[in-house]
Design an enzyme around this catalytic site. Structure first.
Site, mmCIF file in Angstrom:
data_model
loop_
_atom_site.group_PDB
_atom_site.id
_atom_site.type_symbol
_atom_site.label_atom_id
_atom_site.label_comp_id
_atom_site.label_asym_id
_atom_site.label_seq_id
_atom_site.Cartn_x
_atom_site.Cartn_y
_atom_site.Cartn_z
ATOM 1 N N LYS A 47 77.302 -6.581 -63.137
ATOM 2 C CA LYS A 47 78.606 -5.992 -62.807
ATOM 3 C C LYS A 47 78.892 -6.163 -61.312
ATOM 4 O O LYS A 47 77.970 -6.425 -60.526
ATOM 5 C CB LYS A 47 78.625 -4.514 -63.192
ATOM 6 C CG LYS A 47 77.667 -3.650 -62.378
ATOM 7 C CD LYS A 47 77.534 -2.259 -62.972
ATOM 8 C CE LYS A 47 76.539 -1.429 -62.186
ATOM 9 N NZ LYS A 47 76.052 -0.258 -62.945
ATOM 10 N N ARG A 145 78.928 10.889 -67.407
ATOM 11 C CA ARG A 145 79.825 9.787 -67.042
ATOM 12 C C ARG A 145 80.349 9.250 -68.367
ATOM 13 O O ARG A 145 81.176 9.886 -69.003
ATOM 14 C CB ARG A 145 79.070 8.733 -66.217
ATOM 15 C CG ARG A 145 79.989 7.637 -65.673
ATOM 16 C CD ARG A 145 79.259 6.598 -64.815
ATOM 17 N NE ARG A 145 78.385 5.730 -65.589
ATOM 18 C CZ ARG A 145 77.724 4.683 -65.086
ATOM 19 N NH1 ARG A 145 77.856 4.373 -63.804
ATOM 20 N NH2 ARG A 145 76.935 3.941 -65.838
ATOM 21 N N TYR A 276 87.215 -1.332 -29.040
ATOM 22 C CA TYR A 276 88.214 -0.269 -29.145
ATOM 23 C C TYR A 276 87.651 1.085 -28.714
ATOM 24 O O TYR A 276 86.550 1.460 -29.106
ATOM 25 C CB TYR A 276 88.705 -0.133 -30.594
ATOM 26 C CG TYR A 276 89.429 -1.357 -31.096
ATOM 27 C CD1 TYR A 276 90.637 -1.751 -30.531
ATOM 28 C CD2 TYR A 276 88.901 -2.104 -32.143
ATOM 29 C CE1 TYR A 276 91.309 -2.877 -30.993
ATOM 30 C CE2 TYR A 276 89.565 -3.225 -32.616
ATOM 31 C CZ TYR A 276 90.770 -3.613 -32.036
ATOM 32 O OH TYR A 276 91.430 -4.710 -32.499
ATOM 33 N N MET A 325 87.702 -5.230 -37.361
ATOM 34 C CA MET A 325 88.057 -5.669 -38.708
ATOM 35 C C MET A 325 87.434 -7.023 -39.026
ATOM 36 O O MET A 325 86.891 -7.234 -40.099
ATOM 37 C CB MET A 325 89.578 -5.745 -38.846
ATOM 38 C CG MET A 325 90.033 -5.971 -40.279
ATOM 39 S SD MET A 325 91.820 -6.137 -40.431
ATOM 40 C CE MET A 325 92.369 -4.468 -40.167
HETATM 41 C C1 LIG Z 1 74.665 -0.196 -63.229
HETATM 42 C C2 LIG Z 1 74.061 0.080 -64.551
HETATM 43 C C3 LIG Z 1 72.758 -0.335 -64.857
HETATM 44 C C4 LIG Z 1 71.831 -0.941 -63.826
HETATM 45 O O1 LIG Z 1 71.270 0.071 -63.038
HETATM 46 P P1 LIG Z 1 70.168 -0.294 -61.898
HETATM 47 O O2 LIG Z 1 69.734 1.027 -61.425
HETATM 48 O O3 LIG Z 1 70.879 -1.094 -60.865
HETATM 49 O O4 LIG Z 1 69.117 -1.063 -62.591
HETATM 50 C C5 LIG Z 1 72.300 -0.155 -66.150
HETATM 51 N N1 LIG Z 1 73.075 0.418 -67.076
HETATM 52 C C6 LIG Z 1 74.324 0.852 -66.830
HETATM 53 C C7 LIG Z 1 75.123 1.479 -67.916
HETATM 54 C C8 LIG Z 1 74.858 0.715 -65.554
HETATM 55 O O5 LIG Z 1 76.096 1.165 -65.281
#
Ligand SMILES: *Cc1c(COP(=O)(O)O)cnc(C)c1O
Length: 384
Positions: A47, A145, A276, A325
């Site tokens: 992701k 979540r 700055y 920036m």
């Molecule tokens: C991000 C995520 C993972 C990976 O977690 P890590 O701690 O980076 O290994 C696994 N499962 C779900 C549902 C996630 O959102």
């Protein structure tokens, strides 16, 4: 003061600001994690542009190293993987656009689902497309979540059972996510584990027995073998970062380094303000070096006056004043880097550069946060 009017040296090629990604490290980490999982299949979590490492090359390197599945949150990422010709099973656990369900079915992407109404939309899309959808039912075992709560789980399981009987969906998985698996001994770990067992048993009793039960993230994969079930999902460790720093590095190798190039070098006298707000004042006559990287490139502005030092010519030098920036100034003291010289913001630490873990600690951020915030537009140089 001497004036330094220098041209760039001809040695060394100025690369500009870029992230260097060690694909061999990603493959080696995947292979090590596959051994640690002792035969349980590994899902590489890619992701957020593979935690900033670049989606497609990272996914390929992880699959080459021994991961057999890919996981993302957003469906768009899954579709990008398919467009690149990647055929491994992919789970997208956060489909939410009304068009996601049809697109997922057409691209053979598995979907996470937490509510009967979403399951119904997925089943309708399956009907429309004449092809069953593969889903993973998500249960909330304590993180609050994603996932159906304990109260809502029976409704989701029953809806899934009916849709599976009608041939519209195939329940491929049941999964949940840990809140505190990176805190050894945290009381929530056993609570989540038993809540998961209970949810799996409920589903089985109701006739839903998917091939993949999965709960473990990187920390659980490496420290809690009782959570492996049929599949482990790993993100952080795949990128070479320890999910539980207090327990060491587990033999993982960080895959990313962020590098830039000195573009301006000049001498300034003692007592001169820098950047700055002129919050930084030189103590003595010194040399400053400007690098073309700033908070728009993922160098957090919090790195201003936080004691952050970057590696220039084999030596660490502090950031002088605030991070801009697109430009940041280093006080290189009596060193004399030439324009075009490489600067390492963070890396695996081999040459004395800061690691992303060290930087994150100074900035009170997460290493993953720093990496994931490097923009997709940043050039990435892949090494294999
Ligand atoms: C991000 C995520 C993972 C990976 O977690 P890590 O701690 O980076 O290994 C696994 N499962 C779900 C549902 C996630 O959102």
């Amino acid at each position: 003061m001497d004036s330094l009017i220098q041209r760039p040296g001809t040695s060394g090629i100025a690369q500009g600001t870029h992230a260097r990604i060690d694909l061999a490290a990603i493959s080696a980490n995947a292979s090590m994690l596959a051994s640690a999982a002792r035969g349980t299949p590994v899902m590489a979590v890619v992701k957020s542009n593979a935690y900033g490492h670049g989606l497609i090359p990272t996914a390929r390197a992880a699959l080459e190293g021994g991961a057999s599945r890919l996981g993302v949150a957003q469906l768009e990422d899954a579709l990008a993987l398919r467009s690149a010709g990647i055929t491994a099973p992919i789970l997208a656990w956060l489909p939410w656009r009304p068009t996601d369900y049809d697109a997922a079915i057409l691209a053979d992407v598995e979907l996470g689902v937490e509510a009967p109404w979403r399951l119904a939309m997925i089943a309708e899309a399956a009907e429309r497309n004449g092809c069953p959808a593969r889903v993973h039912l998500e249960v909330d075992t304590g993180m609050s979540r994603g996932g159906a709560t304990r109260d809502d789980w029976p409704l989701l399981v029953e809806a899934a059972h009916r849709a599976q009987d009608a041939g519209r969906i195939v329940v491929t998985g049941v999964f949940s996510h840990f809140a505190c698996s990176d805190i050894p001994g945290h009381e929530s770990i056993t609570a989540q584990l038993s809540a998961f067992d209970e949810a799996v048993a409920y589903a089985a009793a109701a006739g839903v027995e998917p091939e993949l039960r999965h709960l473990a993230n990187s920390a659980a994969l490496l420290t809690l073998p009782e959570t492996h079930y049929d599949l482990v999902r790993t993100g952080l460790a795949l990128y070479g970062l320890s999910p539980v720093e207090a327990l060491g590095d587990f033999g993982l190798r960080p895959a990313m380094s962020l590098r830039s190039t000195v573009v301006v070098v000049k001498r300034i006298p003692a007592g001169t303000g820098v950047m700055y707000g002129l919050t930084y004042r030189t103590a003595v006559d010194t040399t400053v070096a400007v690098i073309p990287v700033g908070y728009a490139d993922g160098l957090p502005r919090a790195a201003s006056e936080a004691g952050v030092e970057l590696l220039v010519g084999g030596r660490r030098h502090p950031i002088a004043g605030v991070v801009g920036m697109e430009q940041t100034v280093l006080d290189v003291g009596q060193d004399l880097p030439s324009p075009g010289q490489e600067v390492v913001l963070f890396g695996p630490g081999d040459d004395g550069e800061p690691t992303v873990v060290e930087l994150a600690r100074q900035l009170r951020m997460l290493p993953a946060e720093i990496m994931a915030r490097i923009p997709a537009s940043m050039p990435r140089l892949y090494e294999s």
